[in-house]
Design a protein around this motif. Structure first.
Motif, PDB file in Angstrom:
ATOM      1  N   CYS A 177       2.716  37.629 -76.378  1.00  0.00           N
ATOM      2  CA  CYS A 177       3.147  36.320 -75.888  1.00  0.00           C
ATOM      3  C   CYS A 177       3.031  35.316 -77.034  1.00  0.00           C
ATOM      4  N   ASN A 178       4.166  34.768 -77.438  1.00  0.00           N
ATOM      5  CA  ASN A 178       4.162  33.824 -78.550  1.00  0.00           C
ATOM      6  C   ASN A 178       3.645  32.455 -78.141  1.00  0.00           C
ATOM      7  N   ASP A 179       3.066  31.760 -79.107  1.00  0.00           N
ATOM      8  CA  ASP A 179       2.606  30.381 -78.901  1.00  0.00           C
ATOM      9  C   ASP A 179       3.788  29.464 -79.249  1.00  0.00           C
ATOM     10  N   ILE A 180       4.570  29.140 -78.227  1.00  0.00           N
ATOM     11  CA  ILE A 180       5.815  28.397 -78.446  1.00  0.00           C
ATOM     12  C   ILE A 180       5.530  26.995 -78.980  1.00  0.00           C
ATOM     13  N   ALA A 181       4.481  26.362 -78.472  1.00  0.00           N
ATOM     14  CA  ALA A 181       4.141  25.014 -78.952  1.00  0.00           C
ATOM     15  C   ALA A 181       3.803  25.047 -80.445  1.00  0.00           C
ATOM     16  N   ALA A 182       3.079  26.089 -80.868  1.00  0.00           N
ATOM     17  CA  ALA A 182       2.700  26.196 -82.290  1.00  0.00           C
ATOM     18  C   ALA A 182       3.922  26.470 -83.155  1.00  0.00           C
ATOM     19  N   LEU A 183       4.876  27.232 -82.639  1.00  0.00           N
ATOM     20  CA  LEU A 183       6.105  27.497 -83.405  1.00  0.00           C
ATOM     21  C   LEU A 183       6.914  26.205 -83.552  1.00  0.00           C
ATOM     22  N   ARG A 184       6.943  25.384 -82.495  1.00  0.00           N
ATOM     23  CA  ARG A 184       7.589  24.064 -82.598  1.00  0.00           C
ATOM     24  C   ARG A 184       6.921  23.219 -83.692  1.00  0.00           C
ATOM     25  N   ARG A 185       5.587  23.223 -83.687  1.00  0.00           N
ATOM     26  CA  ARG A 185       4.858  22.429 -84.697  1.00  0.00           C
ATOM     27  C   ARG A 185       5.170  22.922 -86.102  1.00  0.00           C
ATOM     28  N   ALA A 186       5.392  24.221 -86.239  1.00  0.00           N
ATOM     29  CA  ALA A 186       5.727  24.783 -87.559  1.00  0.00           C
ATOM     30  C   ALA A 186       7.085  24.264 -88.030  1.00  0.00           C
ATOM     31  N   ILE A 187       8.039  24.162 -87.119  1.00  0.00           N
ATOM     32  CA  ILE A 187       9.367  23.633 -87.473  1.00  0.00           C
ATOM     33  C   ILE A 187       9.221  22.173 -87.918  1.00  0.00           C
ATOM     34  N   ASP A 188       8.435  21.426 -87.156  1.00  0.00           N
ATOM     35  CA  ASP A 188       8.227  20.007 -87.484  1.00  0.00           C
ATOM     36  C   ASP A 188       7.485  19.847 -88.806  1.00  0.00           C
ATOM     37  N   ALA A 189       6.481  20.713 -89.024  1.00  0.00           N
ATOM     38  CA  ALA A 189       5.701  20.613 -90.264  1.00  0.00           C
ATOM     39  C   ALA A 189       6.588  20.871 -91.482  1.00  0.00           C
ATOM     40  N   ALA A 190       7.598  21.712 -91.309  1.00  0.00           N
ATOM     41  CA  ALA A 190       8.518  21.991 -92.422  1.00  0.00           C
ATOM     42  C   ALA A 190       9.566  20.886 -92.538  1.00  0.00           C
ATOM     43  N   GLY A 191       9.589  19.960 -91.599  1.00  0.00           N
ATOM     44  CA  GLY A 191      10.575  18.873 -91.612  1.00  0.00           C
ATOM     45  C   GLY A 191      11.998  19.398 -91.506  1.00  0.00           C
ATOM     46  N   HIS A 192      12.160  20.475 -90.726  1.00  0.00           N
ATOM     47  CA  HIS A 192      13.467  21.135 -90.661  1.00  0.00           C
ATOM     48  C   HIS A 192      14.216  20.756 -89.376  1.00  0.00           C
ATOM     49  N   PRO A 193      15.530  20.479 -89.476  1.00  0.00           N
ATOM     50  CA  PRO A 193      16.281  20.039 -88.286  1.00  0.00           C
ATOM     51  C   PRO A 193      16.827  21.159 -87.398  1.00  0.00           C
ATOM     52  N   ALA A 194      16.476  22.420 -87.676  1.00  0.00           N
ATOM     53  CA  ALA A 194      17.054  23.540 -86.903  1.00  0.00           C
ATOM     54  C   ALA A 194      16.804  23.382 -85.402  1.00  0.00           C
ATOM     55  N   LEU A 195      17.762  23.840 -84.610  1.00  0.00           N
ATOM     56  CA  LEU A 195      17.565  23.919 -83.154  1.00  0.00           C
ATOM     57  C   LEU A 195      16.513  24.993 -82.861  1.00  0.00           C
ATOM     58  N   PHE A 196      15.746  24.784 -81.790  1.00  0.00           N
ATOM     59  CA  PHE A 196      14.703  25.734 -81.410  1.00  0.00           C
ATOM     60  C   PHE A 196      15.130  26.416 -80.109  1.00  0.00           C
TER      61      PHE A 196
END
Ligand SMILES: *Cc1c(COP(=O)(O)O)cnc(C)c1O
Length: 399
Positions: free
Chosen positions: A151-170
């Motif tokens: 079971c993935n930690d979806i909230a943490a994966l979102r934070r990783a996208i934000d931390a990279a400052g990346h605009p990709a859709l999730f």
């Protein structure tokens, strides 16, 4: 002689056991599909599906198809030929979604992060940081990988996208987990989520859903075709457009009953807690069977307990063939266990514990496994009694 008598129990990770009430709700004549009760019923379904996904205003497109159809719908609506997307896979299903995209001409990169645990958020952050030109249009993951049962930690994966400052859709596949595991579409910043009717939502296979957030709504891929277009399904000018043709009326009746059970009667958070108790019971049994030696007859596929799914458990076997265990359960006890998938196909089995499950059902399937282990003369520790103790503890908390 066979002991397989009475009610059959399907313990695979989807389709799950259908409540009699859901089946009975489907047992009626077809309604008028152009006006009247069915139109109102569909408006209510979209509203309730949003509640299950925990979103205030995501668009909900309902398709008459299985989960693979929702995969394809999401890709068709969002992308152009040649677009780059990134998929992180911790089992089998995210890769499957990416293969669908590749088949449609999308440049879907698959990064396998290992099939015995979740996708590490650091890996996602790193990959996105390397994409300085922001060419990656979207990130695709599953919440629960039904093959590995991570079971993935979806909230943490979102934070990783934000931390990279990346605009990709999730984009998240919740086909195995919606209704069973906590999921927060709005709070976790998910842009697109896909789900199906036949697992945690307790309805026969045949309906799938795309949940579309505001950022994804602004995208429009050239791959989209008339039938898969989610716009008229989400904002129809006429009710008929919601389904690109005739509504899947009987599935809608079934889903209505299931959502009433989930949201109005049990309550979504209670359903999550029940799934946690059922998952704990299965895990107690697996740990119990393996007790007493480091090389007992089985072990969890997912090594870190924090990432074991409450919807399905993948069990690796040692010293016996899971094929024989499943065959005995099936032919002698009327219990169907899940087959192993992928790398562990010959050396694992899975127990589905999603949807309409209660303690006697779970104890029944665990009892059948223990009985089959005895019949196969596989040495094991006490699993069934550990599961009972685990459920007793959960009930004490509730009392
Ligand atoms: C079951 C499942 C699918 C496939 O759904 P179908 O309805 O069989 O097409 C996709 N992803 C996950 C995570 C699943 O569990």
């Amino acid at each position: 002689m066979s002991l397989a008598y009475g009610r059959h129990f399907l313990a695979i990770p989807g389709p799950s056991v259908m409540p009699d009430r859901v089946l009975n709700a489907m047992h009626r004549g077809a309604p008028n599909i152009y006006e009247g009760a069915i139109v109102e019923l569909v408006d209510g379904l979209a509203e309730d599906l949003r509640r299950v996904a925990r979103s205030k205003d995501a668009g909900v497109a309902i398709y008459t198809c299985n989960g693979h159809g929702a995969w394809e719908a999401a890709i068709a609506n969002l992308f152009n030929r040649g677009d780059r997307i990134l998929t992180l896979d911790c089992g089998r299903f995210a890769e499957g979604w990416a293969q669908t995209a590749q088949g449609m001409g999308v440049d879907a990169q698959v990064v396998m992060t290992g099939d015995r645990g979740p996708v590490p958020p650091e890996t996602l952050e790193q990959l996105l940081r390397e994409d300085k030109a922001h060419e990656i249009k979207a990130v695709m993951v599953v919440q629960v990988d039904t093959a590995s049962s991570a079971c993935n930690d979806i909230a943490a994966l979102r934070r990783a996208i934000d931390a990279a400052g990346h605009p990709a859709l999730f984009m998240v596949d919740c086909i195995a987990s919606l209704g069973s595991e906590r999921f927060e579409f709005d709070d976790w910043g998910v842009d697109v989520m896909v789900a199906g009717s036949q697992k945690g939502l307790m309805t026969p296979p045949g309906l799938a859903f795309c949940f579309v957030g505001p950022k994804a709504w602004e995208h429009r891929g050239e791959l989209v075709s008339v039938y898969w277009d989610w716009r008229p399904r989400i904002r129809p000018e006429m009710p008929y457009q919601r389904f690109g043709g005739t509504a899947p009326t009987h599935h809608l009746f079934g889903l209505r009953e299931a959502l009433t059970m989930l949201l109005e009667e049990e309550g979504l958070e209670n359903a999550w807690a029940r799934h946690a108790a059922m998952g704990d019971a299965v895990r107690a049994a697996v740990a119990g069977w393996s007790e007493g030696s480091n090389d007992g007859p089985m072990e969890f596929n997912v090594s870190d307990p924090a990432y074991r799914s409450n919807a399905v458990t993948t069990i690796l076997t040692r010293g016996f063939e899971p094929r024989k265990l499943r065959a005995l359960c099936e032919s002698e006890m009327n219990v169907t266990l899940g087959i192993g998938l992928g790398r562990f196909a010959q050396t694992s089995f899975r127990i589905g514990h999603m949807g309409w499950v209660n303690p006697p059902m779970i104890l029944g399937v665990l009892g059948a496994v223990e009985t089959a282990l005895d019949a196969l003369e596989v040495p094991h520790g006490p699993g069934l009694s550990a599961a009972a103790a685990s459920l007793g503890k959960a009930m004490r908390k509730a009392a």
